[in-house]
Design a protein around this motif. Sequence first.
Motif, PDB file in Angstrom:
ATOM      1  N   THR A 224      -4.699  -0.316  17.145  1.00  0.00           N
ATOM      2  CA  THR A 224      -5.322  -0.839  15.968  1.00  0.00           C
ATOM      3  C   THR A 224      -6.811  -0.149  16.247  1.00  0.00           C
ATOM      4  O   THR A 224      -7.434   0.576  15.213  1.00  0.00           O
ATOM      5  CB  THR A 224      -5.465  -2.159  15.866  1.00  0.00           C
ATOM      6  OG1 THR A 224      -4.332  -2.747  15.537  1.00  0.00           O
ATOM      7  CG2 THR A 224      -6.543  -2.495  14.861  1.00  0.00           C
ATOM      8  N   THR A 227      -6.821   3.861  15.745  1.00  0.00           N
ATOM      9  CA  THR A 227      -6.619   4.364  14.309  1.00  0.00           C
ATOM     10  C   THR A 227      -7.904   3.948  13.610  1.00  0.00           C
ATOM     11  O   THR A 227      -8.332   5.007  12.742  1.00  0.00           O
ATOM     12  CB  THR A 227      -5.395   3.438  13.676  1.00  0.00           C
ATOM     13  OG1 THR A 227      -4.297   3.672  14.521  1.00  0.00           O
ATOM     14  CG2 THR A 227      -5.462   4.029  12.249  1.00  0.00           C
ATOM     15  N   VAL A 228      -8.355   2.797  13.772  1.00  0.00           N
ATOM     16  CA  VAL A 228      -9.757   2.524  13.012  1.00  0.00           C
ATOM     17  C   VAL A 228     -10.699   3.342  13.301  1.00  0.00           C
ATOM     18  O   VAL A 228     -11.643   3.695  12.280  1.00  0.00           O
ATOM     19  CB  VAL A 228     -10.240   0.978  13.072  1.00  0.00           C
ATOM     20  CG1 VAL A 228     -11.441   0.643  12.602  1.00  0.00           C
ATOM     21  CG2 VAL A 228      -8.942   0.035  12.477  1.00  0.00           C
ATOM     22  N   VAL A 237      -9.245  -0.349   4.374  1.00  0.00           N
ATOM     23  CA  VAL A 237      -9.273  -0.050   5.867  1.00  0.00           C
ATOM     24  C   VAL A 237      -9.767  -1.398   6.649  1.00  0.00           C
ATOM     25  O   VAL A 237      -9.101  -1.911   7.449  1.00  0.00           O
ATOM     26  CB  VAL A 237      -9.903   1.172   6.403  1.00  0.00           C
ATOM     27  CG1 VAL A 237      -9.982   0.984   7.999  1.00  0.00           C
ATOM     28  CG2 VAL A 237      -9.469   2.263   6.003  1.00  0.00           C
ATOM     29  N   PHE A 241      -7.708  -3.716   8.839  1.00  0.00           N
ATOM     30  CA  PHE A 241      -8.181  -3.910  10.279  1.00  0.00           C
ATOM     31  C   PHE A 241      -8.411  -5.435  10.684  1.00  0.00           C
ATOM     32  O   PHE A 241      -7.946  -5.998  11.887  1.00  0.00           O
ATOM     33  CB  PHE A 241      -9.582  -3.431  10.460  1.00  0.00           C
ATOM     34  CG  PHE A 241     -10.310  -3.644  11.536  1.00  0.00           C
ATOM     35  CD1 PHE A 241      -9.944  -3.387  12.926  1.00  0.00           C
ATOM     36  CD2 PHE A 241     -11.356  -4.230  11.830  1.00  0.00           C
ATOM     37  CE1 PHE A 241     -10.495  -3.557  14.210  1.00  0.00           C
ATOM     38  CE2 PHE A 241     -12.190  -4.723  12.792  1.00  0.00           C
ATOM     39  CZ  PHE A 241     -11.505  -4.394  14.054  1.00  0.00           C
ATOM     40  N   ASP A 299       0.815  -2.260  11.416  1.00  0.00           N
ATOM     41  CA  ASP A 299      -0.677  -2.279  11.382  1.00  0.00           C
ATOM     42  C   ASP A 299      -0.915  -0.730  11.305  1.00  0.00           C
ATOM     43  O   ASP A 299      -1.960  -0.397  10.520  1.00  0.00           O
ATOM     44  CB  ASP A 299      -1.241  -2.729  12.681  1.00  0.00           C
ATOM     45  CG  ASP A 299      -1.029  -4.500  12.729  1.00  0.00           C
ATOM     46  OD1 ASP A 299      -0.568  -4.905  11.662  1.00  0.00           O
ATOM     47  OD2 ASP A 299      -0.972  -4.941  13.931  1.00  0.00           O
ATOM     48  N   GLU A 300      -0.481   0.094  12.134  1.00  0.00           N
ATOM     49  CA  GLU A 300      -1.043   1.385  12.306  1.00  0.00           C
ATOM     50  C   GLU A 300      -0.775   2.183  10.921  1.00  0.00           C
ATOM     51  O   GLU A 300      -1.859   2.871  10.027  1.00  0.00           O
ATOM     52  CB  GLU A 300      -0.147   2.233  13.165  1.00  0.00           C
ATOM     53  CG  GLU A 300      -0.561   3.716  13.292  1.00  0.00           C
ATOM     54  CD  GLU A 300       0.015   4.531  14.476  1.00  0.00           C
ATOM     55  OE1 GLU A 300      -0.362   5.589  14.517  1.00  0.00           O
ATOM     56  OE2 GLU A 300       1.064   3.978  15.106  1.00  0.00           O
ATOM     57  N   LEU A 303      -3.347   0.651   8.377  1.00  0.00           N
ATOM     58  CA  LEU A 303      -4.525   1.198   8.392  1.00  0.00           C
ATOM     59  C   LEU A 303      -4.702   2.633   7.813  1.00  0.00           C
ATOM     60  O   LEU A 303      -5.500   3.103   7.396  1.00  0.00           O
ATOM     61  CB  LEU A 303      -4.881   1.166   9.685  1.00  0.00           C
ATOM     62  CG  LEU A 303      -5.287  -0.241  10.401  1.00  0.00           C
ATOM     63  CD1 LEU A 303      -5.393  -0.177  11.812  1.00  0.00           C
ATOM     64  CD2 LEU A 303      -6.559  -0.670  10.008  1.00  0.00           C
TER      65      LEU A 303
END
Length: 394
Positions: A224, A227-228, A237, A241, A299-300, A303
Motif C-alpha cells: 500500500t 503504491t501510494v 486514490v 488508500f 488493494d494494489e 490504488l
Amino acid sequence: MFGSRADLQRVRRPNEHHRVTFIELFFDLVFVFGITQLSHALAAHLSLVGALETGLMFLAVWWAWIYTCWFTNWLDPGRTPVRVLMLALMLAGLVLSISVPRAFEDYGLKFAVAYVCMQAGRSLFMLWALRRHNPGNYRNFQRVVSWQILTAVLWVAGGLSHDGFRLVFWGMAILTDMAVVMIGFWTPWLGRSTTADWNVEGAHMAERCALFVIIALGESILVTGKTVAELQATPGVMIAFAAAFLGSVSMWWIYFDTAAERASRSFVTTTDSGRMAVSAYTYVHLPLVAGIVVTAVGDELALAHPDGRTEAKVAAVLLAGPALYLFGDLLFRRATAAPFPRSHIGGLAALAVLAPVSLTLSPALLSAAVALVLAGVAASEAIWLRRARARATA
C-alpha cells in the motif's frame, strides 16, 4: 563448539514457554520477501491459470516455513549447529523467493531445487540430531524423509518440464506433501505416526504462526505504501488508500484482539498438542494467510486504477481476499474450541451481497465497501467480547 546431538533438543519443563529467538525472527525476513513476491506474481498474472500457479507457489512457501516452525519447536535454535542450519535454510528460502516471479518460466528448476533442499536438508538434520536421543521422533522423521524422497522427484521433474506439465508435477508434489501429514506419514515397514507422538510446545508454535500473520499484514502495508507513494493524491486514490489501511487494521483486530491469545491458551492446555498443531496451525492458517496476500493484491489494483467500473477479475480479487481471511479465521476459532463466530458468517454474507453489484462500482468504492465489512466484523467481535466480560463480572 558444536556440542553433542543430545544438546540440540529443547529442554521441556512444565509450564515453561520457549520464547521465539532472534535467529527465528531473522529467518522470517526471507519470507517477508517471499510473500511480497507472491503478491507481485498474482498481480502480474491475474487469470485462472495465474491464480493456480501463484496458489501452488504459496503452498510451497508456507510448507517450507511451517516445517521450519516445527523444527525449531523441537530443536534449540540457540545451539550452533541448529543456528547454522537455519542460516542455510535462509539462503535456500531466498533463492526460492527470488524464483517466484519466473518459477513457471525459466526459473522452474531453481524454485524446485531450493524447495527440495529446504525440506530434505532440514529432515536429514533432524535424523542426525535425534538418533539415539529420541527414538519416537527419529522413527517419525524416517517416515518423513521417505515421503520427501518421492516428492523431490516430482518437484525436480516439474522444474525440468514445460507448459502445463510443470503445474501438474508440482501440483501432485504439494498435494502429496500436504496429504501425508493427515495419514501420519504412513510408510511400509515403518507404520504411521499419531498426533500423540508429536510433542509440541503450544505457546511457541502459536507465537510463531501469529508472527507469520504479522509478516503477511506487514507485506500488505508495504504494498500500500509503495503504491501510494508513486501516485498523485486524487480522490479515488485517497479513498482506496483509506480502504486499504482500514482493511489491514480490521484484519489485525479480528485475529489479534482475542482469537490469537485465546487459541494459544487452548493450545497450551490441550491433551493432544500434536493434533491442534496440525489442524489449527499447519492447515487452517493457510486460507487465513492466503486471504491477506490476495487482499494486498486487491488493494494494489484498486490504488493503481481507482476510477471507472471494476473489471470482473479485479472484483474477484477484492472480494476473494477478505472472504478467504474470514473463512480461515472462522476455521481457526473452531479448531481451537472458541465460540462460534457469528460475526464472520455475517461478514461472509455481506461480501456475497456485494458480489452482484461489484461490477457497477469503481475499484475504490468497492474496496471501501469491502473494508467496511471487515471493520464491521471487527467491531461486532469487540462489542460481543465487552458484553461477555460484563456478564461474567455481573
